[in-house]
Design an enzyme around this catalytic site. Structure first.
Site, short mmCIF file in Angstrom:
data_model
loop_
_atom_site.label_atom_id
_atom_site.label_comp_id
_atom_site.label_asym_id
_atom_site.label_seq_id
_atom_site.Cartn_x
_atom_site.Cartn_y
_atom_site.Cartn_z
N SER A 66 3.18 -2.38 10.28
CA SER A 66 4.63 -2.37 10.50
C SER A 66 5.28 -3.72 10.19
O SER A 66 6.25 -4.12 10.83
CB SER A 66 4.97 -1.91 11.92
OG SER A 66 4.46 -0.60 12.14
N GLY A 126 2.70 -1.22 4.26
CA GLY A 126 2.76 0.22 3.97
C GLY A 126 4.19 0.66 3.73
O GLY A 126 4.75 0.50 2.64
N GLY A 127 4.81 1.18 4.77
CA GLY A 127 6.15 1.77 4.66
C GLY A 127 7.16 0.90 3.92
O GLY A 127 7.88 1.38 3.04
N GLY A 145 2.07 2.09 10.70
CA GLY A 145 2.98 3.22 10.55
C GLY A 145 3.64 3.64 11.86
O GLY A 145 4.25 4.71 11.94
N GLU A 178 -6.74 4.62 7.75
CA GLU A 178 -6.49 6.05 7.50
C GLU A 178 -7.72 6.70 6.86
O GLU A 178 -8.01 7.87 7.10
CB GLU A 178 -5.23 6.22 6.64
CG GLU A 178 -3.98 5.95 7.46
CD GLU A 178 -2.80 5.43 6.67
OE1 GLU A 178 -2.80 5.51 5.43
OE2 GLU A 178 -1.86 4.91 7.32
N HIS A 191 -9.46 1.22 4.69
CA HIS A 191 -8.18 1.37 5.39
C HIS A 191 -8.39 2.28 6.60
O HIS A 191 -9.18 3.23 6.54
CB HIS A 191 -7.13 1.95 4.45
CG HIS A 191 -5.75 1.89 5.01
ND1 HIS A 191 -5.29 2.81 5.92
CD2 HIS A 191 -4.75 1.00 4.84
CE1 HIS A 191 -4.06 2.49 6.28
NE2 HIS A 191 -3.71 1.38 5.64
N GLU A 212 -5.60 -5.26 10.34
CA GLU A 212 -4.62 -4.21 10.60
C GLU A 212 -4.94 -3.52 11.93
O GLU A 212 -5.76 -2.59 11.95
CB GLU A 212 -4.64 -3.17 9.47
CG GLU A 212 -4.28 -3.75 8.13
CD GLU A 212 -3.63 -2.72 7.23
OE1 GLU A 212 -2.57 -3.04 6.69
OE2 GLU A 212 -4.15 -1.60 7.10
N ASN A 259 0.88 -1.18 0.00
CA ASN A 259 0.00 0.00 0.00
C ASN A 259 0.91 1.23 0.00
O ASN A 259 1.50 1.56 1.03
CB ASN A 259 -0.89 -0.01 1.25
CG ASN A 259 -1.69 1.27 1.38
OD1 ASN A 259 -1.87 2.02 0.42
ND2 ASN A 259 -2.17 1.54 2.59
N TRP A 260 1.04 1.82 -1.17
CA TRP A 260 1.98 2.95 -1.30
C TRP A 260 1.46 4.22 -0.64
O TRP A 260 2.19 5.20 -0.53
CB TRP A 260 2.28 3.22 -2.77
CG TRP A 260 3.08 2.16 -3.47
CD1 TRP A 260 3.44 0.93 -2.99
CD2 TRP A 260 3.63 2.24 -4.79
NE1 TRP A 260 4.16 0.24 -3.93
CE2 TRP A 260 4.30 1.02 -5.05
CE3 TRP A 260 3.61 3.22 -5.80
CZ2 TRP A 260 4.96 0.76 -6.25
CZ3 TRP A 260 4.26 2.96 -7.01
CH2 TRP A 260 4.93 1.74 -7.22
N LYS A 261 0.18 4.23 -0.28
CA LYS A 261 -0.44 5.42 0.32
C LYS A 261 -0.22 6.64 -0.61
O LYS A 261 -0.19 6.48 -1.82
CB LYS A 261 0.10 5.68 1.72
CG LYS A 261 0.08 4.43 2.59
CD LYS A 261 0.25 4.73 4.04
CE LYS A 261 0.45 3.42 4.79
NZ LYS A 261 0.18 3.53 6.21
#
Ligand code: PEP
Length: 254
Positions: free
Chosen positions: A216, A237-238, A176, A100, A98, A170, A13-15
């Site tokens: 994470s 993500g990251g 994150g 976010e 998600h 999640e 997930n590149w966000k």
């Protein structure tokens, strides 16, 4: 519990990251690193990068996803993108619900459900995110929260359609933050999700659904998390923004 009943999928997930040239460079670096993957590999990229990434991955084993879609087919919804628009481009997956989006954009289980139904009707494979907040875990209501999200987010989804969905567990406190759920915590909730699905759809359907862990996950902790019987992959993500890191996670998903 037989993991062979379902596909392991590692999805990035590149966000809100990467311009088009950066996206092209990242995916071109990733292609050779994951070409022999034993699992499904998906990159969920910003809308502006979809065409660039779709072109770059043609003929490879990498699938492309978006990070949201609207539930209406078309109309006066300024700034939104429909499921049909994504399908027409060649997009296969879409991340929905998600945390976010729930936290910053007012997403509710009702709208996640509407988006899930619309995405399935258009032919997309939804990656539906569920997870508890820290204070919900601390007050011991994780299972209530997860059961409610599963029941509401998949309301009206048939058994056949459920098998096209991926569920990403999640825990919001792990996204994150660098705080990963332990492998046992991830397993416990992923197994609970499967048990909830079994009550709603029967065991055979529940056994066929890919349930990912996200929060994470990185090259160091992936193997232990993915070794758990109900953890069928990861939403990353990251660590998906660096090709070597993401490919190490893919390699851990045997
Ligand atoms: C995510 O965005 O879904 C996620 C799990 O992020 P991170 O891996 O950075 O915690």
């Amino acid at each position: 519990m037989n993991k062979n009943l379902r596909q392991a999928i590692i999805a990035g997930n590149w966000k809100m990251n990467k311009t088009r040239p950066e996206a092209k460079a990242l995916v071109e670096e990733l292609i050779p690193l994951v070409k022999d993957a034993d699992c499904g590999v998906v990159v969920c990229v910003p809308f502006t990068n979809l065409e660039t990434v779709l072109n770059a991955v043609k003929g490879t084993n990498i699938k492309v996803g978006a990070q949201n879609c609207h539930f209406e087919k078309s109309g006066a919804f300024t700034g939104e993108i429909s499921a049909d628009m994504l399908v027409e481009m060649g997009v296969e997956y879409v991340v929905l619900g998600h945390s976010e989006r729930r936290q910053y954009f007012g997403e509710t289980d009702e709208t996640v459900n509407k988006r899930t139904v619309a995405a399935l009707a258009a032919g997309l494979k939804p990656i539906v995110c569920v997870g508890e907040l820290l204070w919900e875990r601390e007050t011991n209501i994780t299972e209530e929260v997860i059961a409610r999200q599963i029941k509401l987010d998949f309301y009206g989804v048939s058994a056949d359609d459920l098998k096209k969905c991926v569920i990403a567990y999640e825990p919001v406190w792990a996204i994150g933050t660098g705080k990963t759920a332990t492998a046992d915590q991830a397993q416990e909730v992923c197994a609970f999700i499967r048990a909830t699905l079994a009550k709603l759809y029967g065991q055979a359907v529940a056994d066929a659904v890919t349930i990912q862990y996200g929060g994470s996950m990185n090259a160091k902790n992936a193997a232990e998390l993915l070794s758990k019987p109900d953890v069928d992959g990861g939403l990353i993500g990251g660590a998906s923004l660096k090709a070597p890191d993401f490919s190490e996670i893919v390699k851990a998903a045997k």
